[in-house]
Design a protein around this motif. Structure first.
Motif, PDB file in Angstrom:
ATOM      1  N   LEU A   1       0.811  -1.220   0.000  1.00 23.19           N
ATOM      2  CA  LEU A   1       0.000   0.000   0.000  1.00 23.19           C
ATOM      3  C   LEU A   1       0.846   1.272   0.000  1.00 23.19           C
ATOM      4  O   LEU A   1       0.352   2.348  -0.325  1.00 23.19           O
ATOM      5  CB  LEU A   1      -0.922   0.019   1.214  1.00 23.19           C
ATOM      6  N   ALA A   2       2.133   1.104   0.383  1.00 23.75           N
ATOM      7  CA  ALA A   2       2.977   2.299   0.501  1.00 23.75           C
ATOM      8  C   ALA A   2       2.988   3.087  -0.800  1.00 23.75           C
ATOM      9  O   ALA A   2       3.079   4.314  -0.800  1.00 23.75           O
ATOM     10  CB  ALA A   2       4.391   1.889   0.885  1.00 23.75           C
ATOM     11  N   SER A   3       2.860   2.374  -1.932  1.00 18.96           N
ATOM     12  CA  SER A   3       2.922   3.063  -3.216  1.00 18.96           C
ATOM     13  C   SER A   3       1.537   3.510  -3.693  1.00 18.96           C
ATOM     14  O   SER A   3       1.419   4.223  -4.671  1.00 18.96           O
ATOM     15  CB  SER A   3       3.552   2.139  -4.259  1.00 18.96           C
ATOM     16  N   SER A   4       0.473   3.096  -2.979  1.00 17.92           N
ATOM     17  CA  SER A   4      -0.869   3.472  -3.439  1.00 17.92           C
ATOM     18  C   SER A   4      -1.385   4.653  -2.630  1.00 17.92           C
ATOM     19  O   SER A   4      -0.742   5.145  -1.718  1.00 17.92           O
ATOM     20  CB  SER A   4      -1.826   2.293  -3.296  1.00 17.92           C
ATOM     21  N   GLN A   5      -2.565   5.107  -2.968  1.00  8.95           N
ATOM     22  CA  GLN A   5      -3.164   6.256  -2.304  1.00  8.95           C
ATOM     23  C   GLN A   5      -3.925   5.851  -1.043  1.00  8.95           C
ATOM     24  O   GLN A   5      -4.245   6.671  -0.211  1.00  8.95           O
ATOM     25  CB  GLN A   5      -4.143   6.955  -3.278  1.00  8.95           C
ATOM     26  N   PHE A   6      -4.232   4.563  -0.938  1.00 13.03           N
ATOM     27  CA  PHE A   6      -5.132   4.139   0.133  1.00 13.03           C
ATOM     28  C   PHE A   6      -4.471   4.305   1.508  1.00 13.03           C
ATOM     29  O   PHE A   6      -3.344   3.873   1.710  1.00 13.03           O
ATOM     30  CB  PHE A   6      -5.548   2.688  -0.075  1.00 13.03           C
ATOM     31  N   PRO A   7      -5.163   4.948   2.452  1.00 16.13           N
ATOM     32  CA  PRO A   7      -4.559   5.144   3.779  1.00 16.13           C
ATOM     33  C   PRO A   7      -4.431   3.829   4.550  1.00 16.13           C
ATOM     34  O   PRO A   7      -5.416   3.110   4.753  1.00 16.13           O
ATOM     35  CB  PRO A   7      -5.531   6.088   4.486  1.00 16.13           C
ATOM     36  N   VAL A   8      -3.198   3.539   4.947  1.00 13.16           N
ATOM     37  CA  VAL A   8      -2.900   2.272   5.623  1.00 13.16           C
ATOM     38  C   VAL A   8      -3.692   2.136   6.936  1.00 13.16           C
ATOM     39  O   VAL A   8      -4.220   1.075   7.244  1.00 13.16           O
ATOM     40  CB  VAL A   8      -1.384   2.179   5.918  1.00 13.16           C
ATOM     41  N   THR A   9      -3.782   3.247   7.691  1.00 15.18           N
ATOM     42  CA  THR A   9      -4.461   3.191   8.985  1.00 15.18           C
ATOM     43  C   THR A   9      -5.892   2.700   8.834  1.00 15.18           C
ATOM     44  O   THR A   9      -6.386   1.913   9.640  1.00 15.18           O
ATOM     45  CB  THR A   9      -4.513   4.592   9.618  1.00 15.18           C
ATOM     46  N   VAL A  10      -6.561   3.196   7.796  1.00 12.13           N
ATOM     47  CA  VAL A  10      -7.953   2.800   7.591  1.00 12.13           C
ATOM     48  C   VAL A  10      -8.032   1.302   7.342  1.00 12.13           C
ATOM     49  O   VAL A  10      -8.881   0.602   7.917  1.00 12.13           O
ATOM     50  CB  VAL A  10      -8.568   3.580   6.402  1.00 12.13           C
TER      51      VAL A  10
ATOM     52  N   PHE B   1     -11.813   5.911  11.550  1.00 11.14           N
ATOM     53  CA  PHE B   1     -12.260   7.311  11.529  1.00 11.14           C
ATOM     54  C   PHE B   1     -11.068   8.254  11.390  1.00 11.14           C
ATOM     55  O   PHE B   1     -11.069   9.170  10.564  1.00 11.14           O
ATOM     56  CB  PHE B   1     -13.027   7.657  12.813  1.00 11.14           C
ATOM     57  N   GLU B   2     -10.049   8.020  12.229  1.00  5.58           N
ATOM     58  CA  GLU B   2      -8.915   8.945  12.216  1.00  5.58           C
ATOM     59  C   GLU B   2      -8.140   8.859  10.906  1.00  5.58           C
ATOM     60  O   GLU B   2      -7.745   9.882  10.333  1.00  5.58           O
ATOM     61  CB  GLU B   2      -8.004   8.663  13.412  1.00  5.58           C
ATOM     62  N   GLY B   3      -7.960   7.630  10.412  1.00  8.77           N
ATOM     63  CA  GLY B   3      -7.245   7.465   9.148  1.00  8.77           C
ATOM     64  C   GLY B   3      -7.993   8.115   7.997  1.00  8.77           C
ATOM     65  O   GLY B   3      -7.410   8.808   7.157  1.00  8.77           O
ATOM     66  N   ALA B   4      -9.307   7.926   7.966  1.00 11.78           N
ATOM     67  CA  ALA B   4     -10.097   8.489   6.872  1.00 11.78           C
ATOM     68  C   ALA B   4     -10.066  10.008   6.912  1.00 11.78           C
ATOM     69  O   ALA B   4      -9.879  10.662   5.880  1.00 11.78           O
ATOM     70  CB  ALA B   4     -11.538   7.983   6.962  1.00 11.78           C
ATOM     71  N   PHE B   5     -10.192  10.598   8.107  1.00 13.82           N
ATOM     72  CA  PHE B   5     -10.194  12.065   8.183  1.00 13.82           C
ATOM     73  C   PHE B   5      -8.818  12.628   7.867  1.00 13.82           C
ATOM     74  O   PHE B   5      -8.701  13.703   7.291  1.00 13.82           O
ATOM     75  CB  PHE B   5     -10.709  12.545   9.552  1.00 13.82           C
ATOM     76  N   ARG B   6      -7.776  11.893   8.241  1.00  7.79           N
ATOM     77  CA  ARG B   6      -6.442  12.379   7.910  1.00  7.79           C
ATOM     78  C   ARG B   6      -6.235  12.304   6.402  1.00  7.79           C
ATOM     79  O   ARG B   6      -5.596  13.164   5.800  1.00  7.79           O
ATOM     80  CB  ARG B   6      -5.377  11.562   8.642  1.00  7.79           C
ATOM     81  N   HIS B   7      -6.777  11.254   5.800  1.00  5.36           N
ATOM     82  CA  HIS B   7      -6.659  11.105   4.350  1.00  5.36           C
ATOM     83  C   HIS B   7      -7.372  12.260   3.634  1.00  5.36           C
ATOM     84  O   HIS B   7      -6.869  12.814   2.671  1.00  5.36           O
ATOM     85  CB  HIS B   7      -7.270   9.761   3.950  1.00  5.36           C
ATOM     86  N   TRP B   8      -8.539  12.618   4.113  1.00  6.03           N
ATOM     87  CA  TRP B   8      -9.336  13.650   3.445  1.00  6.03           C
ATOM     88  C   TRP B   8      -8.877  15.067   3.775  1.00  6.03           C
ATOM     89  O   TRP B   8      -8.898  15.945   2.931  1.00  6.03           O
ATOM     90  CB  TRP B   8     -10.814  13.510   3.828  1.00  6.03           C
ATOM     91  N   PHE B   9      -8.499  15.295   5.024  1.00  6.07           N
ATOM     92  CA  PHE B   9      -8.273  16.673   5.454  1.00  6.07           C
ATOM     93  C   PHE B   9      -6.830  16.966   5.844  1.00  6.07           C
ATOM     94  O   PHE B   9      -6.515  18.096   6.194  1.00  6.07           O
ATOM     95  CB  PHE B   9      -9.184  17.015   6.637  1.00  6.07           C
ATOM     96  N   GLY B  10      -5.956  15.945   5.785  1.00 11.87           N
ATOM     97  CA  GLY B  10      -4.565  16.186   6.167  1.00 11.87           C
ATOM     98  C   GLY B  10      -4.415  16.240   7.681  1.00 11.87           C
ATOM     99  O   GLY B  10      -5.410  16.367   8.411  1.00 11.87           O
ATOM    100  N   ALA B  11      -3.174  16.131   8.148  1.00 12.19           N
ATOM    101  CA  ALA B  11      -2.946  16.062   9.589  1.00 12.19           C
ATOM    102  C   ALA B  11      -2.952  17.437  10.237  1.00 12.19           C
ATOM    103  O   ALA B  11      -3.108  17.563  11.452  1.00 12.19           O
ATOM    104  CB  ALA B  11      -1.622  15.353   9.869  1.00 12.19           C
TER     105      ALA B  11
END
Lengths: 324, 235, 295
Positions: free
Chosen positions: A282-291, C114-124
């Protein structure tokens, strides 16, 4: 594992199979650096050992530590400091990291075992967060930068660890040593008492066992092994940073163990491999790892609480009954 | 008093986890009747009450209140259908005052006693209405446990060992209360080990052994069957 | 200028006020955690994320719908409460009766989502949220200047805590809640719809966190990670207070906030860890917590 070993012991055919599988796995591990990036493999080995160390506590004593990052990341700092600043030999640096983690385990464990269950998890989380704050402020950890540029050096002053394969085989040796140690602990009389405590703490107390001492002992061993993994990681990656002491890291090791199978010997290894591979991918993709990590958590808890290996063992246990 | 049973239990089986604890229990209670379950410890009396109530969920068979099938209902709907439950451990809440304990169960129909009537019947509870529920004596707690169900207008009360561990004078007092309730036409299913107490109030007896109903007889036959009972109950 | 122990008094009062404000958030959040834990036996790790969602809801309502602070104070908790109700109905409910650790892990996973999605959308990075016009400026108290908004936050949180306490101690719904915390099965056997009560309680707890988030938005910046570090401190507060008592959770929250503020004055290096140190000491002296009962 509690399920796994007993089951294997009852099934000689499967026991042979598992020895064969173990041999194949060992051969694969020895050959792996010729096919994959050694750094990727070493990363998996470090996290696999970390997860196995964590699993020693949750899988065999039933204690959920939400603060294991402190031992993993703390040891990385100790090792990095000893090797870089004091100029120690790498293996002794790693051992110092493990010893430091054991010392921290003694302190945190002593406080945390005063409460049970859910409180135990919250206390370990809070104390490891405290340690993360200390790492942020203490001079020797260098705050946000961490300790960078740690030399790999020469193992015992002889073998140059800057050779990727040499570093890999040292990491593999440490991993196998850690795994063997866990296996010995779990199958010792001490390990049996731990399992008895997990099954029924009151009964263990009424049988006269000093339950708190056993719990603390297991906690320190688990911390030391997590430190062994963390110290090794510091040498492999040549740095130690805040990332490894933060609560997200404690969450990741829980996920690896949960995904692979709590209380199974190889589950945490499988889980660590999957999570690291996924993060790399995933490091190379846009998808957020945390999610994604969050989603896997939710799916594991709701749908397969035994984890991948746990579910497979359960399936194998049922199948012979059905066919017999 | 009509002849169709108010509560009808047919072929009730129940399980605690894997262990099968009730084996085809049959039971009828007509309106206004007081029926007592007798049996040794572990014979399945309390379990029968819990299974009827739906606290024990793993059940098969038929449980009908009038024409309503109770087996499929969630626990709170069983209570709302008109069954009141007084558990063996009494279940007085420590974090609630006596008055709060008393008014806790929601009304299930209009026929219940008013608070005033209850305080007349149980003057002690009125006196101690603002004390913490568990500060009451055992006997008072038992009165409270019964009183709070009377308030709700439940059609039938499941009463689990109301005299257990209480002094004779209190037992006497609880007996008087049950007789008063009978006179008001209340239907009662009672679990009781104390013969002398049960004989005063019961219209009929059921005898349980190992999770089965083994006998049933009208109240007036109790004396004649004393020897038989002593043998089964091992008293 | 007057001093106490060599510290200028305005600085001292200023830090006590900041401590009181932090304490307000500790109190509101630990109160919600304690209520949820009491009834559901779930440690709600999502609590920090729900606090963050409340702040973000206010920010988004203002930015995209032009809805101001005051309506947001009601709307944001309602939105977050509604999401929480969905979570309880479809996820948490399936874990009742299992080891409570699974509830912790589930809500931890949800917090990450939730936190990951909001960080993805709105930045840290944090986003500023201006306090409402009626609450800008400062008040001269004689011994110090107090920004009006900060005074409002302390007053509002006291009001919320007191209101929640009264709801639990003095109302019929509260009596159901207290009784069900002791013995949920029996309360349901009396005809109370306990599953519904659980859903509402989780929704209420989350709404409380969201309300704290809206209150926090003008003080701290609105950022996806604003809840995750806070929730760990709140866990420590809960361990110190013990979860047996609602009032205990509130009092512990305020007291620890003020102690933290005082540490900033006298020994700033330790201010970020002082609550954890207090937790460690309490564990040594009184393992069940100051207001807790041994379980």
């Amino acid at each position: 594992m509690a399920v796994g070993t007993q089951y294997l012991a009852e099934q000689p055919r499967l026991r042979t199979t598992s020895f064969v599988l173990g041999g194949v796995a060992l051969a694969a591990l020895l050959a792996a650096p010729f096919f994959f990036y050694p750094i990727f493999l070493m990363s998996i080995l470090c996290f696999a050992l970390f997860a196995c160390a964590f699993n020693l506590l949750i899988g065999y004593v039933g204690l959920l530590s939400f603060g294991h990052a402190a031992f993993f990341g703390g040891a990385a700092y100790f090792t990095a400091h000893a090797v870089k600043v004091w100029g120690w030999e790498p293996l002794s640096g790693i051992l110092l990291g493990a010893a430091g983690a054991a010392g921290m385990g003694l302190i945190i464990g002593f406080l945390a075992i005063r409460r049970q269950g859910i409180y135990f998890a919250m206390i370990t989380l809070a104390l490891s967060q405290m340690f993360a704050f200390i790492c942020l402020q203490a001079p020797f950890t260098h705050g946000e930068d961490g300790i960078q540029g740690v030399p790999r050096g020469h193992l015992l002053g002889i073998i140059d660890l800057n050779q990727p394969h040499a570093m890999y085989y040292l990491t593999l040796a440490i991993f196998l040593f850690g795994l063997f140690a866990i296996w010995r602990i779990v199958n010792s009389p001490f390990g049996n008492i731990l399992k008895a405590i997990r099954e029924n703490e009151r009964r263990a107390i009424s049988l006269g066992y000093r339950v708190d001492r056993y719990k603390l002992g297991a906690f320190v061993m688990s911390a030391a092994l997590a430190g062994l993994a963390g110290g090794t990681k510091a040498i492999v990656f040549q740095f130690a940073t805040l990332t490894d002491v933060q609560w997200q890291m404690s969450g990741e090791v829980i996920l690896m163990t949960l995904l692979g199978g709590i209380g199974t010997m190889i589950g945490p290894i499988v889980g660590a491999g999957l999570v690291i591979a996924l993060q790399n991918y995933l490091a190379s993709s846009q998808f957020p790892v945390t999610v994604l990590i969050g989603i896997i958590f939710v799916i594991c808890v709701l749908l397969f609480r035994r984890g991948i290996v746990g579910e497979i063992l359960e399936f194998m246990k049922r199948k012979p009954k059905g066919t017999a | 008093m009509s002849n169709a049973p108010l509560l009808e239990v047919r072929g009730l089986n129940a399980w605690y986890g894997e262990s099968h604890v009730l084996h085809g229990v049959d039971l009828d209670i007509r309106e206004g009747e007081t029926v007592t379950l007798l049996g040794r410890n572990g014979a399945g009396k309390t379990t029968t009450l819990r299974a009827i109530m739906g606290i024990l969920r793993r059940r098969e068979g038929v449980i009908r209140l009038r024409d309503k099938d109770l087996l499929a209902l969630p626990l709170h709907k069983v209570a709302q259908a008109g069954i009141g439950y007084v558990p063996e451990e009494r279940g007085i809440f420590a974090s609630l005052t006596v008055a709060e304990n008393l008014t806790l169960p929601p009304n299930v129909s209009d026929g219940g006693m008013s608070i005033d009537e209850i305080y007349t019947l149980f003057p002690n509870l009125h006196e101690r209405r603002s004390s913490q529920g568990t500060k009451l004596s055992g006997g008072e707690q038992q009165m409270l446990a019964i009183a709070r169900i009377l308030r709700t207008g439940a059609k039938i009360i499941l009463l689990d060992e109301p005299t257990e561990g209480l002094a004779p004078v209190i037992v006497q007092r609880i007996g008087d209360v049950l007789i008063a309730l009978k006179e008001r036409g209340m239907t009662i299913l009672l679990v009781e080990q104390n013969f002398r107490f049960a004989r005063k109030v019961a219209d009929r007896f059921y005898l349980m052994e190992d999770g089965r109903m083994v006998n049933s007889f009208p109240g007036h036959e109790l004396d004649a069957r004393m020897d038989e009972l002593h043998e089964v109950l091992g008293v | 200028m007057s001093t106490i122990f060599g510290i200028p008094t305005p600085a001292l009062y200023g830090q006590i006020l900041i401590g009181l404000i932090n304490g307000s958030f500790y109190a509101m959040l630990s109160l919600g955690l304690a209520v949820i834990f009491g009834l559901l036996r779930v440690i709600n790790f999502t609590h920090g994320a729900q606090y963050m969602l409340g702040a973000f809801a206010a920010y988004l309502l203002l930015t995209y719908a032009g809805i101001s602070y005051w309506p947001s104070l009601v709307l944001a908790p309602l939105l977050v409460g509604a999401v929480a109700i969905v979570i309880e109905r479809f996820m948490l409910r399936r874990l009742y009766g299992l080891d409570p650790l699974y509830g912790l892990l589930l809500t931890f996973g949800l917090a990450l989502i939730f936190e990951g999605a909001f960080r993805h959308w709105f930045g840290a990075a944090g986003k500023p949220y201006a306090p409402p016009a009626q609450l800008t400026g400062a008040l001269n108290l004689g011994f110090m200047f107090m920004p009006i908004y900060r005074g409002w936050v302390v007053a509002a949180s006291l009001f919320v805590c007191l209101g929640t306490w009264l709801l639990i101690e003095k109302t019929r719904l509260g009596a159901y809640l207290r009784a069900a915390t002791e013995n949920a099965t029996l309360v349901q056997a009396f005809g109370v719809n306990v599953p519904l009560l659980l859903t509402l309680t989780y929704g209420l707890g989350a709404a409380l966190a969201a309300l704290a988030g809206v209150l926090a938005a003008p003080i701290y910046q609105v950022s996806p990670l604003m809840g995750s570090n806070l929730i760990i401190v709140v866990f420590a507060v809960v361990v110190v207070g013990g979860m047996g008592s609602i009032l205990g959770a509130i009092v512990t929250g305020y007291v620890l906030g003020v102690l933290e503020g005082l540490t900033k004055v006298f020994y700033p290096e330790a201010s970020s860890i002082v609550i954890f140190v207090i937790m460690a000491i309490v564990l040594l002296v009184r393992p069940a917590g100051l207001f807790g009962r041994e379980e």
